[in-house]
Design a protein around this motif. Sequence first.
Motif, PDB file in Angstrom:
ATOM      1  N   THR A 245      57.744  67.086  48.418  1.00 23.82           N
ATOM      2  CA  THR A 245      56.963  65.974  48.678  1.00 23.82           C
ATOM      3  C   THR A 245      56.000  66.599  49.669  1.00 23.82           C
ATOM      4  OG1 THR A 245      58.398  65.280  50.405  1.00 23.82           O
ATOM      5  CG2 THR A 245      58.704  64.267  48.130  1.00 23.82           C
ATOM      6  N   PHE A 246      54.806  65.709  49.703  1.00 27.43           N
ATOM      7  CA  PHE A 246      53.670  66.000  50.815  1.00 27.43           C
ATOM      8  C   PHE A 246      53.338  64.725  51.734  1.00 27.43           C
ATOM      9  CE2 PHE A 246      53.696  68.862  47.341  1.00 27.43           C
ATOM     10  CZ  PHE A 246      53.520  70.090  47.962  1.00 27.43           C
ATOM     11  N   ASP A 247      52.647  64.992  52.779  1.00 23.02           N
ATOM     12  CA  ASP A 247      52.431  64.049  53.666  1.00 23.02           C
ATOM     13  C   ASP A 247      51.111  63.119  53.354  1.00 23.02           C
ATOM     14  OD1 ASP A 247      50.611  66.006  54.098  1.00 23.02           O
ATOM     15  OD2 ASP A 247      51.012  66.242  56.209  1.00 23.02           O
ATOM     16  N   LYS A 248      50.314  63.613  52.218  1.00 24.36           N
ATOM     17  CA  LYS A 248      48.889  62.531  52.147  1.00 24.36           C
ATOM     18  C   LYS A 248      48.913  62.576  50.401  1.00 24.36           C
ATOM     19  CE  LYS A 248      46.538  64.419  56.233  1.00 24.36           C
ATOM     20  NZ  LYS A 248      45.334  65.163  56.718  1.00 24.36           N
ATOM     21  N   PRO A 249      48.234  61.505  50.224  1.00 20.63           N
ATOM     22  CA  PRO A 249      48.106  61.178  48.704  1.00 20.63           C
ATOM     23  C   PRO A 249      47.439  62.283  48.003  1.00 20.63           C
ATOM     24  CG  PRO A 249      47.408  59.385  50.066  1.00 20.63           C
ATOM     25  CD  PRO A 249      47.780  60.432  50.959  1.00 20.63           C
ATOM     26  N   ILE A 250      47.771  62.676  46.824  1.00 13.31           N
ATOM     27  CA  ILE A 250      47.202  63.877  45.991  1.00 13.31           C
ATOM     28  C   ILE A 250      46.052  63.263  45.100  1.00 13.31           C
ATOM     29  CG2 ILE A 250      47.927  65.663  44.297  1.00 13.31           C
ATOM     30  CD1 ILE A 250      50.511  65.646  45.619  1.00 13.31           C
ATOM     31  N   PHE A 251      46.444  62.016  44.655  1.00  8.66           N
ATOM     32  CA  PHE A 251      45.371  61.491  43.683  1.00  8.66           C
ATOM     33  C   PHE A 251      45.233  60.215  44.079  1.00  8.66           C
ATOM     34  CE2 PHE A 251      47.431  64.647  40.993  1.00  8.66           C
ATOM     35  CZ  PHE A 251      46.273  65.429  40.374  1.00  8.66           C
ATOM     36  N   ASP A 252      44.123  59.805  43.790  1.00  2.07           N
ATOM     37  CA  ASP A 252      43.767  58.225  44.202  1.00  2.07           C
ATOM     38  C   ASP A 252      44.622  57.280  43.274  1.00  2.07           C
ATOM     39  OD1 ASP A 252      41.990  55.648  43.868  1.00  2.07           O
ATOM     40  OD2 ASP A 252      41.478  56.608  45.789  1.00  2.07           O
ATOM     41  N   GLU A 253      45.106  56.131  43.646  1.00  3.82           N
ATOM     42  CA  GLU A 253      45.926  55.399  42.963  1.00  3.82           C
ATOM     43  C   GLU A 253      45.108  54.561  41.971  1.00  3.82           C
ATOM     44  OE1 GLU A 253      48.151  52.858  45.494  1.00  3.82           O
ATOM     45  OE2 GLU A 253      49.498  54.493  46.200  1.00  3.82           O
ATOM     46  N   THR A 254      43.896  54.048  42.348  1.00  3.40           N
ATOM     47  CA  THR A 254      43.044  53.570  41.270  1.00  3.40           C
ATOM     48  C   THR A 254      42.374  54.470  40.363  1.00  3.40           C
ATOM     49  OG1 THR A 254      41.344  53.403  42.864  1.00  3.40           O
ATOM     50  CG2 THR A 254      42.787  51.456  42.879  1.00  3.40           C
TER      51      THR A 254
END
Length: 688
Positions: free
Chosen positions: A566-575
């Motif tokens: 797991t990582f601490d920041k979003p990888i892909f934009d949810e929208t």
Amino acid sequence: MSTDYSYDDQGQFFPFFFVTVAGLVTLPITYSLLRPSKDLENTAPRIQTVYQPKDADLVEGQRRKQKRRELKLKRMITAAIGWLTIAYMIYLMAVTTRSMPKLWDPYDILGVSRSSTEKQINSRYRKLSLTMHPDKARPDLSRNETTETINDRWVDIIKAHKALTDEDVRNNYIQYGNPDGKQSTSFGIALPKFLISEGNGKYVLLVYGSLLGVLLPYLVGKWWYGSQKVTKEKALISSAGNLFKEYNERTDAGGVVAALSSGMEYHEVFKGAKADSGTGKIESRVLSGGILSEKDRQKLEEMDDATRRKVLGLLWAYLGRIDLSDTTLNEEKYEVAPIALALNEAYISISLAFATSSPVLAAYHTSQNLIQALPPNAPPLLQLPYMTRPIIKAIEGDDQRTHMTIQRFMNTPEEQRLTLATKAGLDSGQYETAVSVAKQLPRLVVEKAFFKVTGERYILPSSLVQLVIKARFIPPGMDRVAPVANQHDLEDEDPEEGDLDAIHGRRKVIRDAQGKKTGVEPEQKPVQPPLAYAPYYPRDHSPRWHAFLADARQNKIAVPPFTFTTFDKPIFDETTRKPTYNVQTLKMQFQAPPHAGKYPFQVHLICDSYIGFDDVRNIALEVDEAAKAEESRVEEDEISEPEDDTIAGQMSSLRSGKVLANDDSSGSDTEGDEVGSETDTDTDTDEE
């Protein structure tokens, strides 16, 4: 006080006992069934695609088969029986409460409160005698009353009056619940009558002997043996022993595949006639498939164990995506892949114990091969939908010395890439599907890697060092990816002293491009990358990244791998589902060498799920002498000398060998006078 044990012929207590026992078993089982799964494979998103491989039905069948195993049918049945038992016992408790005779209560009979005085009780008795006495009361036919009923009721009234008008009797009833005082304790034993009947005591001994002497030891032994026969990687101890025997420091990915065929788990799958059925057909297809090296071919042909030989053939058929022209054999081909991947984890642990780089790397690459269903040295483009060997050969051309990676293919200009794919045999729809999948693959690109010691400028011998890796997820084919705009994202700022949230990584200071603090990041949930795109692997698999330090000159692992899921920041934009290009921080801590010097290492960052995404780079660890750090500290103290009346000033004076005097010092010694005079001067200055 005596104790009396008797059979519970009224059935008053056994429902409570059964509800308690059933609850102790049923509630934990129900919780384990209803608790949301925290497995990575059940919480990660998926790569979106419409592509289905040729054997999609067989792969999906294996996945459904595994899900049926994970349903834990025995637990579900046990929970259902437990809840039915509890419901039935509650029903019996309700029926028993309604049908149980009421306890004799003198206060209730006379209709007075428990706080009534003797005068009030006598008054109530006289009033009742006017209406309830047998000479005055008449039977109520609507209530089915008889003369005998009236007499019995009046007897109860007389007994109640006597029980409450005598002070000793009344106190006994208040304290012990009985007018006669403390009574013997009676326990109702809810056992079938035939067990406690005379002459049937042997059945009681038989029941208890079976429960305590047979069933309980069997259950405990079964649990203990089950927990001790597997390793922490969930491989059988016997399989781990076989893998240990197969270990070789000069092994390659093909050798690892051969070693994985030695697992004893396969003997549970291939029993009886299945142990060697179809082996000849498997071998003929594999040997003519052109996927084996000469060494791998020789290993397969010289295999003596029938089951292992079949398993090895099935593994190579799976890796080569070879159609065995038999539904049963094709199902077995997909069934052995997850077992091999689990055994590969055990093989990695064994290899790490020897600290040799080559077999560890070979095992990690075997993990990639198993998940992608590709043999060693296969073209990486086979990971994309609709890509076949003839198509890839046409795309690569004849002058290619090495296979084209997905990154290189996607970095080719759009028009040229489309032309190559079209000429190779892909139509526009297939091409778009392949490109769409490639742009969703989580390729982790290292932006910066460095060593540091928290709170220190220099790395001293034997200190705790952190290797900090700053990386971004940049899927292949992403155009115009800008460099990291805020260079402070590539630094690792030490948390402020006392800030426990920052120390434990629960929040982070945000700075702008000029280094000015603009805020604090709130705590975020760990972010998972999407499940591995592996259409031929009959399981869901969450990618894992392994980072370790190696000494390339000695072919040794200097720091064992740290695994990141797991990582601490979003990888892909949810929208929009587009990459965020956030800088991810990976840290691994180890102890520095005991001597000062410059130590060259190689940093390996390997994804276990995709071929061609490995990152290897050279890095040097500089360990300084302790004296250099002390000199630097002294220079800093001289440049910024803190005031003497502060804690920092006193600590600085202690390091420099000075002795501070109190303001009320009498100056009895030379050093004290000198410091005292300085203090006086400062005081005079302040007064001025």
